[in-house]
Design a protein around this motif. Structure first.
Motif, PDB file in Angstrom:
ATOM      1  N   ARG A 245       0.841  -1.208   0.000  1.00 19.93           N
ATOM      2  CA  ARG A 245       0.000   0.000   0.000  1.00 19.93           C
ATOM      3  C   ARG A 245       0.875   1.258   0.000  1.00 19.93           C
ATOM      4  N   SER A 293      -3.864   2.799  -9.665  1.00 19.95           N
ATOM      5  CA  SER A 293      -3.454   2.042  -8.474  1.00 19.95           C
ATOM      6  C   SER A 293      -2.871   0.712  -8.934  1.00 19.95           C
ATOM      7  N   TRP A 299      -7.257  -1.866  -1.537  1.00 18.57           N
ATOM      8  CA  TRP A 299      -7.905  -0.625  -1.130  1.00 18.57           C
ATOM      9  C   TRP A 299      -9.420  -0.809  -1.125  1.00 18.57           C
ATOM     10  N   THR A 300     -10.088  -0.091  -0.261  1.00 12.64           N
ATOM     11  CA  THR A 300     -11.547  -0.126  -0.238  1.00 12.64           C
ATOM     12  C   THR A 300     -12.089   0.733  -1.381  1.00 12.64           C
ATOM     13  N   GLU A 302     -14.113   3.149  -1.092  1.00 10.11           N
ATOM     14  CA  GLU A 302     -14.076   4.541  -0.645  1.00 10.11           C
ATOM     15  C   GLU A 302     -12.675   5.126  -0.811  1.00 10.11           C
ATOM     16  N   GLU A 303     -11.653   4.351  -0.468  1.00 10.92           N
ATOM     17  CA  GLU A 303     -10.279   4.826  -0.627  1.00 10.92           C
ATOM     18  C   GLU A 303      -9.953   5.089  -2.090  1.00 10.92           C
ATOM     19  N   ARG A 304     -10.416   4.207  -2.964  1.00 10.92           N
ATOM     20  CA  ARG A 304     -10.142   4.406  -4.392  1.00 10.92           C
ATOM     21  C   ARG A 304     -10.883   5.624  -4.939  1.00 10.92           C
ATOM     22  N   GLU A 306     -11.537   8.315  -3.368  1.00  9.00           N
ATOM     23  CA  GLU A 306     -10.917   9.535  -2.817  1.00  9.00           C
ATOM     24  C   GLU A 306      -9.431   9.606  -3.146  1.00  9.00           C
ATOM     25  N   TRP A 307      -8.995   8.827  -4.134  1.00  9.71           N
ATOM     26  CA  TRP A 307      -7.579   8.654  -4.447  1.00  9.71           C
ATOM     27  C   TRP A 307      -6.878   9.988  -4.722  1.00  9.71           C
TER      28      TRP A 307
END
Length: 320
Positions: A245, A293, A299-300, A302-304, A306-307
């Motif tokens: 990560r 990525s 990654w979740t 949500e994380e993706r 908000e990348w």
């Protein structure tokens, strides 16, 4: 009278004799070579004189030497990154320990590169930079083949396809199909006409065959593939997951932002439209626009989504 050889020296000579005998070589000849060989020096070992002769400015501006040297240092670190990556992908019996340690090495290299980017932003006079950069056209850091190799060795091309084309992935059957839609090509292509810049044309002519060869060689054997081939329990190793990560963030968010910060520092709004190679860097560099990525399953959703978004908003707000 000559003193007898120490036992440990005799032992080493016998071991050397056995070594060269097994390879069909004559130890005596090698010992003769040692007698005539000169002692190694630091400057010869690292080819210091050659190394220091490679910084050749194209203009009379003193700070161009900083610009050249920094980019050469960057390419040397990219070489180290590729060295670690190929150790992983070529390993015949990959363990979590080995895998994690090599990824952590890569992360250290990118940490150094990221933290050193102030050399580009604040280590040169803005007025000099704005002048000598015009002499570099159409050369561009966009043309770093080693950086593209890092991407190709690390993840499948489907993860490097431009976001606007990812819906087409299931229609493609070959590496070549995916390669033509990689995200970085859009940074050097006129959106209205689809015409490639000279920078991109030069790069493709020089490196397309090599990058495609690598992509075919590492298909199903990228860093991401190596991770997914591990046992289920090894894939859950917290230290390895965190290292991967971190790698993803350092390359696809932090490194892009370091470039972006330097560009925003030097270039006024009038000069911000394109880079030296005709690249629209305001659209190309922000990670929230690229959404690349290497390891999407780590990654979740949500994380993706908000990348890099919050970093970009902060940067552009500060610019205003």
């Amino acid at each position: 009278m000559n003193e007898p050889l120490a036992p440990e020296i005799v032992t080493r000579i016998k071991l050397l004799e056995e070594k060269y005998k097994n390879s069909g070589q004559d130890l005596g000849a090698f010992l003769d070579g040692l007698l005539h060989d000169r002692y190694l020096t630091y400057w010869d070992y690292i080819h210091l004189d050659t190394l220091l002769s490679l910084q050749i400015p194209y203009t009379h501006f003193p700070d161009e030497t900083i610009f050249i040297t920094y980019h050469q240092i960057t390419e040397l670190y990219f070489k180290l990154v590729l060295h670690e990556i190929t150790q992983i992908t070529n390993h015949s019996n990959l363990t979590v320990k080995f895998f994690t340690e090599r990824i952590q090495r890569i992360n250290r290299y990118f940490e150094i590169l990221e933290s050193s980017f102030d050399v580009m932003a604040k280590g040169m006079e803005k007025a000099q930079f704005l002048q000598f950069r015009l002499s570099l056209i159409p050369a561009s850091g966009f043309q770093s083949a080693q950086y593209r190799m890092i991407e190709v060795y690390t993840t499948g091309l489907e993860n490097l396809v431009h976001e606007e084309r990812r819906h087409m992935i299931n229609d493609w059957s070959s590496i070549e199909d995916k390669y033509q839609y990689l995200y970085w090509k859009y940074g050097a292509t006129e959106k209205e006409t689809g015409e490639k810049t000279l920078t991109l044309k030069q790069f493709e002519k020089r490196y397309n065959p090599r990058l495609l060869r690598i992509a075919n060689q590492v298909e199903h054997n990228t860093i991401y593939d190596c991770y997914r081939r591990l046992s289920v329990s090894d894939q859950k190793n917290i230290e390895l997951i965190q290292a991967l990560r971190d790698f993803d963030l350092k390359v696809n968010v932090n490194w892009c932002l370091a470039h972006l910060k330097a560009a925003l520092y030097h270039l006024s709004k009038k000069e911000q439209a394109v880079g030296t190679g005709g690249t629209n860097w305001r659209q190309f560099l922000p990670p929230s626009f690229q959404r690349i990525s290497f390891f999407p399953t780590l990654w979740t959703d949500e994380e993706r989504s908000e990348w890099g978004k919050s970093w970009i908003e902060e940067l552009f707000n500060n610019e205003k």
